[in-house]
Design an enzyme around this catalytic site. Structure first.
Site, PDB file in Angstrom:
ATOM      1  N   ASP A   1      64.509 -56.019  19.046  1.00 54.31           N
ATOM      2  CA  ASP A   1      64.732 -54.606  19.373  1.00 54.31           C
ATOM      3  C   ASP A   1      63.550 -53.716  18.973  1.00 54.31           C
ATOM      4  OD1 ASP A   1      67.209 -55.314  20.304  1.00 54.31           O
ATOM      5  OD2 ASP A   1      68.261 -54.794  18.464  1.00 54.31           O
TER       6      ASP A   1
ATOM      7  N   ARG B   1      73.018 -62.549  30.187  1.00 55.11           N
ATOM      8  CA  ARG B   1      73.615 -62.416  28.837  1.00 55.11           C
ATOM      9  C   ARG B   1      74.918 -63.210  28.827  1.00 55.11           C
ATOM     10  NH1 ARG B   1      72.186 -57.141  26.262  1.00 55.11           N
ATOM     11  NH2 ARG B   1      73.087 -58.027  24.395  1.00 55.11           N
TER      12      ARG B   1
ATOM     13  N   LYS C   1      73.798 -48.245  14.818  1.00 55.46           N
ATOM     14  CA  LYS C   1      74.563 -48.298  16.077  1.00 55.46           C
ATOM     15  C   LYS C   1      75.272 -49.648  16.205  1.00 55.46           C
ATOM     16  CE  LYS C   1      72.751 -49.877  19.889  1.00 55.46           C
ATOM     17  NZ  LYS C   1      73.118 -50.783  20.944  1.00 55.46           N
ATOM     18  N   ASN C   2      74.520 -50.747  16.054  1.00 48.88           N
ATOM     19  CA  ASN C   2      75.131 -52.053  16.303  1.00 48.88           C
ATOM     20  C   ASN C   2      76.195 -52.394  15.256  1.00 48.88           C
ATOM     21  OD1 ASN C   2      73.737 -52.355  18.644  1.00 48.88           O
ATOM     22  ND2 ASN C   2      72.121 -53.641  17.791  1.00 48.88           N
TER      23      ASN C   2
ATOM     24  N   ARG D   1      72.005 -43.814  24.154  1.00 47.98           N
ATOM     25  CA  ARG D   1      72.974 -44.856  23.772  1.00 47.98           C
ATOM     26  C   ARG D   1      72.755 -45.312  22.331  1.00 47.98           C
ATOM     27  NH1 ARG D   1      73.526 -49.637  27.970  1.00 47.98           N
ATOM     28  NH2 ARG D   1      74.525 -50.422  26.108  1.00 47.98           N
TER      29      ARG D   1
ATOM     30  N   CYS E   1      72.224 -58.027  32.241  1.00 47.91           N
ATOM     31  CA  CYS E   1      71.757 -56.649  32.072  1.00 47.91           C
ATOM     32  C   CYS E   1      70.243 -56.649  32.211  1.00 47.91           C
ATOM     33  CB  CYS E   1      72.194 -56.085  30.733  1.00 47.91           C
ATOM     34  SG  CYS E   1      71.264 -56.743  29.363  1.00 47.91           S
TER      35      CYS E   1
END
Ligand code: EPU
Length: 426
Positions: free
Chosen positions: A305, A122, A22-23, A397, A117
């Site tokens: 993560d 951030r 994803k990233n 997401r 967030c």
């Protein structure tokens, strides 16, 4: 609002195919628009963050076209200085990558600041200082970052602390800024290397990606290319924890085990057996799990993560494990929900002290962020009884087809769409 209903205590077994990262997909979509020719990205994951970023890219004139599942064409020739609505930009942090793209290609940018967030503040101060080092004049007005390229580039910049997003934004800008630029204390994550490989295949000259010092020669133009996105190491790590937490025995396919060295090492410390193949990883749970301590760190350290999924393992392990979160301020909120499932946890600033209990009990729980959501799914899979996870859109997401993938290895998990559905099943 959607929910996952999970009937716990089922051992996971079989195989799971891991999607593209994803990233990486976010960084590479924007990087692809640095050129003015077609760039095709394959092994492209289907997750919601990429959908939002595609919408933002289209708003600024970039063509984004899904040619087939997992195959996306990007063409940046139509890039124009259009405004990006804050409502769209605030949805994903990756929206700030458009700043580097616009400055590189159009020599000016006007981008909403992303704001905080669920993970805590951030800031984008490193990005802005880096843009200034590369010659941009930057001002902040009405929640927007306004930047314009001036003259007089510094030829090096030291990032205050390792930052993935800053490294990516500066790689974009330096790739199309005349001269040689040296980025020091750069992030070393595999997604950075993936971006460098793509940009180099488009004609950029980036050396040293994956180390602390990246040297970038600015080019006049970049060309078209085709590139396969690396597998998602965080998705893979999440399923590794799920297999270990449920007493399972399953194989992950389409992975790069090298990207998961630290999570594999930590998982082995819990007694779990991890067999590494060339592009596969087999995880065989050994009960009971053993507690161990953990500290998150930029790559190649243990990824922030995967801290939450690992926390779930500690909550059902033998003994007490201490987890220290060093990357983000606010990544322990999932532990409140885990406590509702019977976990024994104390949080002291950046440390969580988790005393393992024999078993978690299913309960209604709420997700706060993407990885917290994945952790609660693992908790539900391991727990006795039924767990109802709410707010699961945030999990979509970053995890392509999570329900189908877990069902494929024997999990009893289903997606529900209304609270009425939930009343009937819990
Ligand atoms: N930081 C600053 N100033 C800046 C930039 C960063 O103080 O200008 C701080 C951050 O607040 C944080 C630390 O530096 O404390 C590291 O942040 P980094 O810039 O590395 O994070 P990011 O680029 O915003 C990416 C991933 C995150 C992942 C982190 C760390 C994307 C889109 N996001 O965020 O992924 O946790 O790197 O590896 O690539 C996720 O996938 O769930 C996720 C949050």
């Amino acid at each position: 609002m959607s929910f996952f209903r999970i009937q716990g205590s089922k051992n996971l077994s079989g195989g799971i195919r891991i999607s593209g990262s994803k990233n990486s997909s976010l960084a590479l979509m924007v990087g692809a628009a640095l050129g003015e020719e077609d760039v095709v990205l394959t092994n492209f994951p289907q997750d919601l963050d990429a959908v939002v970023l595609a919408e933002i890219l289209r708003a600024v004139g970039v063509k984004v076209e899904e040619q087939a599942p997992g195959r996306v064409l990007i063409n940046g020739s139509g890039l124009r200085p259009a405004p990006i609505p804050y409502e769209l930009a605030r949805k994903i942090r990756g929206s700030f990558y458009i700043a580097g793209l616009m400055l590189a290609r159009l020599k000016e940018a006007e981008i909403p600041l992303p704001g905080g967030c669920f993970l805590g503040p951030r800031p984008v101060d490193f990005h802005i200082k880096g843009f200034q080092a590369l010659g941009a004049e930057v001002s902040i007005e009405h929640g927007l970052m306004k930047a314009r390229m001036g003259t007089g580039t510094e030829n090096r910049f030291f990032i205050n602390r390792s930052s993935v997003g800053t490294t990516i934004n500066l790689m974009y800008l330096a790739s199309l800024t005349p001269g040689v630029f040296v980025l020091e204390n750069a992030a070393k994550e595999p997604e950075i290397v993936d971006l460098a490989v793509l940009l180099n295949s488009m004609g950029a000259r980036i050396r040293g990606a994956g180390t602390e010092v990246i040297r970038i020669h600015g080019m006049k133009k970049l060309k078209g290319s085709e590139h396969a996105i690396i597998p998602d190491r965080i998705e893979a790590g999440t399923y590794m924890m799920a297999i270990a937490a449920t007493g399972g025995d399953a194989v992950l396919e389409n992975v790069m085990p090298d990207h998961l060295r630290t999570p594999i090492m930590k998982l082995r410390e819990t007694g779990t057996v991890v067999e590494v193949g060339e592009t596969s990883i087999r995880v065989v749970a050994k009960e009971p799990l053993q507690s161990t301590d953990l500290e998150t760190a930029p790559y190649p350290g243990f990824p922030t993560d995967l801290q939450q999924p690992f926390g779930v393992l500690m909550s059902i392990a033998n003994g007490t494990g201490i987890i220290r979160e060093t990357v983000f301020d606010n990544r322990f909120r999932y532990l409140d929900e885990l406590t509702r499932m019977g976990a024994d946890v104390k949080v002291d600033r950046d440390r969580a002290i988790i005393k393992g209990v024999p078993v978690l009990s299913g309960a209604p729980v709420e997700t706060t962020d993407l990885r917290a959501g994945a952790a609660l799914v693992i908790a539900g899979l391991a727990a006795e009884g039924v767990t109802l996870v709410s707010g699961v859109e945030v999990i979509d997401r970053g995890y392509e087809k999570i329900v189908e993938k877990l069902q494929g290895v024997g999990a009893e998990i289903e997606r529900l769409h209304t609270t009425e559905d939930c009343k009937e099943v819990i």
